[in-house]
Motif scaffolding. Sequence first.
Motif, PDB file in Angstrom:
ATOM      1  N   TYR A  61       0.852  -1.035   0.130  1.00 37.00           N
ATOM      2  CA  TYR A  61       0.002  -0.035  -0.029  1.00 37.00           C
ATOM      3  C   TYR A  61       0.837   1.399   0.057  1.00 37.00           C
ATOM      4  CZ  TYR A  61      -4.769  -1.333   0.247  1.00 37.00           C
ATOM      5  OH  TYR A  61      -6.161  -1.827   0.136  1.00 37.00           O
ATOM      6  N   LEU A  62       1.950   1.418   0.807  1.00 35.96           N
ATOM      7  CA  LEU A  62       2.847   2.472   0.988  1.00 35.96           C
ATOM      8  C   LEU A  62       3.400   2.615  -0.424  1.00 35.96           C
ATOM      9  CD1 LEU A  62       3.206   4.226   3.182  1.00 35.96           C
ATOM     10  CD2 LEU A  62       5.314   3.027   3.918  1.00 35.96           C
ATOM     11  N   ALA A  63       3.667   1.534  -1.231  1.00 35.05           N
ATOM     12  CA  ALA A  63       4.584   1.644  -2.176  1.00 35.05           C
ATOM     13  C   ALA A  63       3.636   2.078  -3.543  1.00 35.05           C
ATOM     14  CB  ALA A  63       5.167   0.329  -2.718  1.00 35.05           C
ATOM     15  N   VAL A  64       2.345   1.627  -3.278  1.00 32.32           N
ATOM     16  CA  VAL A  64       1.377   2.239  -4.470  1.00 32.32           C
ATOM     17  C   VAL A  64       1.072   3.567  -4.357  1.00 32.32           C
ATOM     18  CG1 VAL A  64      -0.957   2.051  -5.095  1.00 32.32           C
ATOM     19  CG2 VAL A  64       0.203   0.013  -4.658  1.00 32.32           C
ATOM     20  N   VAL A  65       0.776   4.141  -3.044  1.00 34.59           N
ATOM     21  CA  VAL A  65       0.652   5.551  -2.726  1.00 34.59           C
ATOM     22  C   VAL A  65       2.212   6.456  -3.271  1.00 34.59           C
ATOM     23  CG1 VAL A  65       0.351   7.253  -1.176  1.00 34.59           C
ATOM     24  CG2 VAL A  65      -1.029   5.134  -0.816  1.00 34.59           C
ATOM     25  N   ALA A  66       3.142   5.775  -2.646  1.00 32.02           N
ATOM     26  CA  ALA A  66       4.398   6.599  -2.886  1.00 32.02           C
ATOM     27  C   ALA A  66       4.634   6.544  -4.473  1.00 32.02           C
ATOM     28  CB  ALA A  66       5.670   5.937  -2.188  1.00 32.02           C
ATOM     29  N   ALA A  67       4.586   5.444  -5.372  1.00 34.85           N
ATOM     30  CA  ALA A  67       4.795   5.355  -6.831  1.00 34.85           C
ATOM     31  C   ALA A  67       3.951   6.387  -7.549  1.00 34.85           C
ATOM     32  CB  ALA A  67       4.644   3.933  -7.210  1.00 34.85           C
ATOM     33  N   GLY A  68       2.611   6.486  -6.985  1.00 34.25           N
ATOM     34  CA  GLY A  68       1.505   7.172  -7.641  1.00 34.25           C
ATOM     35  C   GLY A  68       1.761   8.444  -7.405  1.00 34.25           C
ATOM     36  N   LEU A  69       2.205   9.069  -6.242  1.00 35.37           N
ATOM     37  CA  LEU A  69       2.687  10.564  -5.888  1.00 35.37           C
ATOM     38  C   LEU A  69       3.708  10.710  -6.918  1.00 35.37           C
ATOM     39  CD1 LEU A  69       2.028  10.980  -2.104  1.00 35.37           C
ATOM     40  CD2 LEU A  69       0.989  12.136  -4.015  1.00 35.37           C
ATOM     41  N   ALA A  70       4.745  10.062  -6.957  1.00 33.47           N
ATOM     42  CA  ALA A  70       5.878  10.305  -7.550  1.00 33.47           C
ATOM     43  C   ALA A  70       5.496  10.316  -9.385  1.00 33.47           C
ATOM     44  CB  ALA A  70       6.963   9.245  -7.553  1.00 33.47           C
ATOM     45  N   PHE A  71       4.667   9.487  -9.522  1.00 34.99           N
ATOM     46  CA  PHE A  71       4.424   9.692 -11.104  1.00 34.99           C
ATOM     47  C   PHE A  71       3.646  10.879 -11.353  1.00 34.99           C
ATOM     48  CE2 PHE A  71       0.759   8.843 -13.981  1.00 34.99           C
ATOM     49  CZ  PHE A  71       1.474   8.670 -15.312  1.00 34.99           C
ATOM     50  N   LEU A  72       2.704  11.063 -10.349  1.00 30.35           N
ATOM     51  CA  LEU A  72       1.773  12.527 -10.732  1.00 30.35           C
ATOM     52  C   LEU A  72       2.736  13.921 -10.588  1.00 30.35           C
ATOM     53  CD1 LEU A  72      -1.171  11.598  -8.511  1.00 30.35           C
ATOM     54  CD2 LEU A  72      -1.210  11.507 -11.060  1.00 30.35           C
ATOM     55  N   LEU A  73       3.874  13.742  -9.671  1.00 32.97           N
ATOM     56  CA  LEU A  73       4.764  14.727  -9.555  1.00 32.97           C
ATOM     57  C   LEU A  73       5.509  15.043 -10.991  1.00 32.97           C
ATOM     58  CD1 LEU A  73       5.833  16.816  -7.740  1.00 32.97           C
ATOM     59  CD2 LEU A  73       7.522  15.360  -6.874  1.00 32.97           C
ATOM     60  N   VAL A  74       6.103  13.871 -11.604  1.00 34.78           N
ATOM     61  CA  VAL A  74       6.806  13.957 -12.698  1.00 34.78           C
ATOM     62  C   VAL A  74       6.045  14.341 -13.701  1.00 34.78           C
ATOM     63  CG1 VAL A  74       8.066  12.651 -14.253  1.00 34.78           C
ATOM     64  CG2 VAL A  74       8.439  12.000 -11.961  1.00 34.78           C
ATOM     65  N   VAL A  75       4.927  13.797 -13.847  1.00 34.14           N
ATOM     66  CA  VAL A  75       4.013  14.065 -15.091  1.00 34.14           C
ATOM     67  C   VAL A  75       3.540  15.824 -14.863  1.00 34.14           C
ATOM     68  CG1 VAL A  75       1.411  14.331 -15.884  1.00 34.14           C
ATOM     69  CG2 VAL A  75       3.034  12.234 -15.337  1.00 34.14           C
ATOM     70  N   SER A  76       3.406  16.303 -13.674  1.00 37.43           N
ATOM     71  CA  SER A  76       3.112  17.735 -13.583  1.00 37.43           C
ATOM     72  C   SER A  76       4.235  18.787 -13.837  1.00 37.43           C
ATOM     73  CB  SER A  76       2.369  17.944 -12.433  1.00 37.43           C
ATOM     74  OG  SER A  76       2.653  16.941 -11.153  1.00 37.43           O
ATOM     75  N   LEU A  77       5.370  18.342 -13.199  1.00 35.50           N
ATOM     76  CA  LEU A  77       6.652  18.930 -13.445  1.00 35.50           C
ATOM     77  C   LEU A  77       6.954  19.102 -14.985  1.00 35.50           C
ATOM     78  CD1 LEU A  77       9.057  18.010 -10.534  1.00 35.50           C
ATOM     79  CD2 LEU A  77       7.741  20.350 -10.641  1.00 35.50           C
ATOM     80  N   ARG A  78       7.009  17.903 -15.627  1.00 31.10           N
ATOM     81  CA  ARG A  78       7.240  17.866 -17.113  1.00 31.10           C
ATOM     82  C   ARG A  78       6.053  18.814 -17.730  1.00 31.10           C
ATOM     83  NH1 ARG A  78       6.119  13.695 -21.458  1.00 31.10           N
ATOM     84  NH2 ARG A  78       4.019  14.104 -20.550  1.00 31.10           N
ATOM     85  N   PHE A  99      -9.870  -6.175  -1.280  1.00 33.16           N
ATOM     86  CA  PHE A  99     -10.992  -5.518  -1.716  1.00 33.16           C
ATOM     87  C   PHE A  99     -10.879  -4.033  -2.186  1.00 33.16           C
ATOM     88  CE2 PHE A  99     -15.081  -3.209  -1.063  1.00 33.16           C
ATOM     89  CZ  PHE A  99     -15.788  -3.710  -2.000  1.00 33.16           C
ATOM     90  N   PHE A 100     -10.225  -3.146  -0.990  1.00 35.44           N
ATOM     91  CA  PHE A 100     -10.281  -1.830  -1.372  1.00 35.44           C
ATOM     92  C   PHE A 100      -9.065  -1.795  -2.349  1.00 35.44           C
ATOM     93  CE2 PHE A 100     -12.847  -1.375   2.424  1.00 35.44           C
ATOM     94  CZ  PHE A 100     -13.749  -0.446   1.811  1.00 35.44           C
ATOM     95  N   GLY A 101      -7.926  -2.300  -2.256  1.00 34.01           N
ATOM     96  CA  GLY A 101      -7.033  -2.267  -3.348  1.00 34.01           C
ATOM     97  C   GLY A 101      -7.492  -2.439  -4.777  1.00 34.01           C
ATOM     98  N   ALA A 102      -8.566  -3.481  -4.822  1.00 34.29           N
ATOM     99  CA  ALA A 102      -8.953  -3.801  -6.240  1.00 34.29           C
ATOM    100  C   ALA A 102      -9.986  -2.878  -6.699  1.00 34.29           C
ATOM    101  CB  ALA A 102      -9.802  -5.414  -6.071  1.00 34.29           C
ATOM    102  N   ILE A 103     -10.878  -2.526  -5.931  1.00 32.38           N
ATOM    103  CA  ILE A 103     -11.774  -1.471  -6.339  1.00 32.38           C
ATOM    104  C   ILE A 103     -11.320  -0.135  -6.687  1.00 32.38           C
ATOM    105  CG2 ILE A 103     -14.039  -2.429  -5.531  1.00 32.38           C
ATOM    106  CD1 ILE A 103     -13.989  -0.322  -3.326  1.00 32.38           C
ATOM    107  N   PHE A 104     -10.143   0.172  -5.696  1.00 34.59           N
ATOM    108  CA  PHE A 104      -9.322   1.432  -6.198  1.00 34.59           C
ATOM    109  C   PHE A 104      -8.785   1.415  -7.744  1.00 34.59           C
ATOM    110  CE2 PHE A 104      -4.566   2.866  -6.628  1.00 34.59           C
ATOM    111  CZ  PHE A 104      -4.950   4.166  -6.835  1.00 34.59           C
ATOM    112  N   LEU A 105      -8.212   0.176  -7.971  1.00 34.47           N
ATOM    113  CA  LEU A 105      -7.578   0.104  -9.291  1.00 34.47           C
ATOM    114  C   LEU A 105      -8.595   0.109 -10.427  1.00 34.47           C
ATOM    115  CD1 LEU A 105      -4.873  -2.470  -8.737  1.00 34.47           C
ATOM    116  CD2 LEU A 105      -4.656  -0.196  -9.183  1.00 34.47           C
ATOM    117  N   ALA A 106      -9.833  -0.372 -10.199  1.00 35.38           N
ATOM    118  CA  ALA A 106     -11.018  -0.281 -11.033  1.00 35.38           C
ATOM    119  C   ALA A 106     -11.383   0.972 -11.179  1.00 35.38           C
ATOM    120  CB  ALA A 106     -12.012  -1.457 -10.603  1.00 35.38           C
ATOM    121  N   ALA A 107     -11.618   1.748 -10.173  1.00 34.87           N
ATOM    122  CA  ALA A 107     -12.085   3.130 -10.380  1.00 34.87           C
ATOM    123  C   ALA A 107     -11.236   4.173 -10.992  1.00 34.87           C
ATOM    124  CB  ALA A 107     -12.627   3.650  -8.780  1.00 34.87           C
ATOM    125  N   LEU A 108      -9.819   3.934 -10.725  1.00 29.80           N
ATOM    126  CA  LEU A 108      -8.897   4.669 -11.469  1.00 29.80           C
ATOM    127  C   LEU A 108      -8.954   4.274 -12.720  1.00 29.80           C
ATOM    128  CD1 LEU A 108      -6.539   6.575 -10.737  1.00 29.80           C
ATOM    129  CD2 LEU A 108      -5.003   4.619 -10.678  1.00 29.80           C
TER     130      LEU A 108
END
Lengths: 34, 227
Positions: free
Chosen positions: A15-32, B16-25
């Motif tokens: 979960y922490l990795a997904v959030v961190a990777a997501g934020l990093a992706f969004l940051l790179v995209v917006s800076l670009r 469950f929440f990981g899966a519906i997060f990805l689907a909604a995204l």
Amino acid sequence: VPSREAEVRVMFWSYLAVVAAGLAFLLVVSLRNG
Amino acid sequence: VTDVRRFVRESSLSLFFGAIFLAALVGQAVAGWKQFNAEQLADGFGRLTLPQYLVSSDFAVDVAENWQSEYLQFTLYILMTVWLLQKGSPESKELDKAGRESDEDQKVGRYADADSPAWARTGGWRTGIFSTSLVLVMASIFMASWAVQSIAGWAAFNETRLEHLQDPVAWGAYLLNADFWSRTLQNWQSEFLAVGSMAVFSIYLRQRGSPESKPVGEPHSSTGVEG
């Protein structure tokens, strides 16, 4: 049981990795585009 | 097979929440892309492919503005429920428990159990950090996503200005612009209302089996009792 503790740790770091990777992706995209 | 089954069961909430997060995204990406192209077409500008839209500031600001408000909501909720109370709510602590509570209540330092986390027992700065680590991480994600929203929103805002042959604004000026605050506050207001509603509705309403609710037969007057 150690292996079951490891499973829980994997979920925590996933979960922490997904959030961190997501934020990093969004940051790179917006800076670009900025 | 039984190991996998057990893992899925013991992690079903997160899965469950990981899966519906990805689907909604994915859904947001496709719908946002189609909406973006429809507006481009109406304004007489070119269309983007889906991969182009996914790395556009328009997609980034839409994602970031929702992330920041969710993490702000939980940060505030975790923090405010330390001190603030709601009589009758399972979301509130018992009325005499407001505050950070004693080391004994919190199993900190010499009151730690044999299986307490090491940083709860050790004292000093480690216990200080660990004692607020949940809020530290949630607040950091909030501030990072809000910062990303400001940059992505600024880029998207300037793209629109350039399309209308207006001068771009500086990032600092965008932070004072109504576009930034409209995006920010429209998300905050809904989060704050929902959180307040949950604290209040759960005084008189129940969901059997949910730890977010009081047990069905628990009196309305009970505070800080979770199912």
